[in-house]
Design a protein around this motif. Structure first.
Motif, PDB file in Angstrom:
ATOM      1  N   GLU A   6       0.694  -1.389  -0.093  1.00  0.00           N
ATOM      2  CA  GLU A   6      -0.050   0.256  -0.034  1.00  0.00           C
ATOM      3  C   GLU A   6       0.788   1.325  -0.165  1.00  0.00           C
ATOM      4  N   ALA A   7       1.998   1.181   0.331  1.00  0.00           N
ATOM      5  CA  ALA A   7       3.020   2.269   0.380  1.00  0.00           C
ATOM      6  C   ALA A   7       3.690   2.668  -0.935  1.00  0.00           C
ATOM      7  N   HIS A  40       6.722  -0.254   8.487  1.00  0.00           N
ATOM      8  CA  HIS A  40       7.770  -0.950   7.714  1.00  0.00           C
ATOM      9  C   HIS A  40       7.797  -0.710   6.243  1.00  0.00           C
ATOM     10  N   HIS A  41       6.458  -0.927   5.880  1.00  0.00           N
ATOM     11  CA  HIS A  41       6.469  -0.749   4.218  1.00  0.00           C
ATOM     12  C   HIS A  41       6.854   0.692   3.878  1.00  0.00           C
ATOM     13  N   ILE A  42       6.566   1.648   4.574  1.00  0.00           N
ATOM     14  CA  ILE A  42       6.993   3.068   4.217  1.00  0.00           C
ATOM     15  C   ILE A  42       8.395   3.632   4.109  1.00  0.00           C
ATOM     16  N   ALA A  86       1.640   7.451  -0.568  1.00  0.00           N
ATOM     17  CA  ALA A  86       0.584   6.522   0.003  1.00  0.00           C
ATOM     18  C   ALA A  86       1.377   5.826   0.883  1.00  0.00           C
ATOM     19  N   GLY A  87       0.633   5.005   1.936  1.00  0.00           N
ATOM     20  CA  GLY A  87       1.164   4.302   2.730  1.00  0.00           C
ATOM     21  C   GLY A  87       0.692   4.188   4.294  1.00  0.00           C
TER      22      GLY A  87
END
Length: 288
Positions: A190-191, A250-252, A245-246
């Motif tokens: 999503e990021a 962790h993903h960001i 986005a995010g």
């Protein structure tokens, strides 16, 4: 400097070669790796050291990767056929050791590497991010650090970034022939993170991440901005980081390091049309 024995030529093979392939030396000459030894090649004399020192903070052994004799000898200035290595064959390499009362950091970066990562900072999440830098930038990144973790990770995170920026500065040299600019957007689930940078010699950071949690594992997410600010300060880089986005911390952060790696790879690669000229209308790209 005079040698105690006459200079001799040695057959050098990489450490990954078979056990039967190793440094051949006359029986009358022994090298004591606990002391400096001088090996004469046709073009240079190399000083080989191999010892461990102890960091004063936690009394932990610290052996810089550059002090590993097989690595030094393998980087000698000859090919297997005996011809001298050119600077392009040896790669654009920066090597920095930073020692303070708070940390002990060794970093080696090869901009023309193959994505080899060997990172041990004592901060697991930071190691993971440095691995992303190597993998997606196709840089060889070797980092070894110890620090005052009993306080927090701030000093180690900062000094690793300062040393990394200095290593990049060394490896880039006069910056002739490079693309100079890099731009990349990296998605991770999503990021989505966008990074644009300019190897201008002018330090500047614009940082716009909304990281929802204070920590990822044990890593303080405030240290992400401080890492890039420290790296920018010593490398002479203009760096813009934007979160498009995010929601997952962790993903960001990981998408940020991936986008930075790809943008830096783009900026450091050579433009064949420049024929080795400096990519600036001023004719020079300097740190100041």
């Amino acid at each position: 400097m005079e040698l105690s024995v006459a200079p001799r030529r040695y057959l050098v093979r990489s450490p990954s070669a078979s056990s039967s392939s190793h440094l051949q030396q006359p029986k009358a000459t022994r090298i004591n790796l606990s002391k400096p030894a001088f090996i004469s090649f046709p073009t240079q004399i190399f000083s080989v050291f191999y010892k461990s020192s102890y960091h004063p903070i936690q009394n932990r052994p610290f052996t810089p990767l550059s002090m590993d004799p097989p690595r030094i000898i393998t980087q000698a200035s000859e090919n297997e056929n005996g011809s001298p290595l050119t600077s392009s064959q040896m790669g654009r390499v920066g090597e920095v050791k930073r020692v303070t009362k708070e940390t002990n950091v060794f970093i080696k970066v090869n901009l023309d590497g193959n994505g080899v990562a060997e990172n041990a900072t004592g901060i697991p999440f930071l190691d993971h991010m440095l691995d992303q830098l190597a993998s997606h930038g196709l840089f060889d990144v070797h980092v070894k650090a110890t620090g005052d973790y009993h306080i927090d990770d701030h000093h180690t995170n900062e000094d690793v970034a300062l040393a990394l920026g200095t290593a990049l500065l060394q490896a880039l040299g006069d910056r002739k022939g490079i693309n100079r600019f890099g731009d990349f957007s990296a998605p991770l689930d999503e990021a989505l993170i966008h990074v644009a940078l300019d190897l201008s010699g002018r330090p500047h950071l614009s940082f716009d991440l909304q990281i929802p949690t204070e920590r990822v594992g044990t890593y303080d997410t405030q240290l992400v901005e401080h890492f890039f600010q420290s790296l920018v300060n010593t490398s002479g880089m203009t760096l813009h980081i934007r979160q498009l986005a995010g929601k997952n911390s962790h993903h960001i952060i990981e998408a940020t390091f991936k986008a930075f790696a790809r943008a830096l790879r783009q900026a450091t690669e050579c433009d064949s049309r420049r024929h080795g000229s400096v990519p600036s209308s001023k004719g020079v790209l300097s740190r100041t």
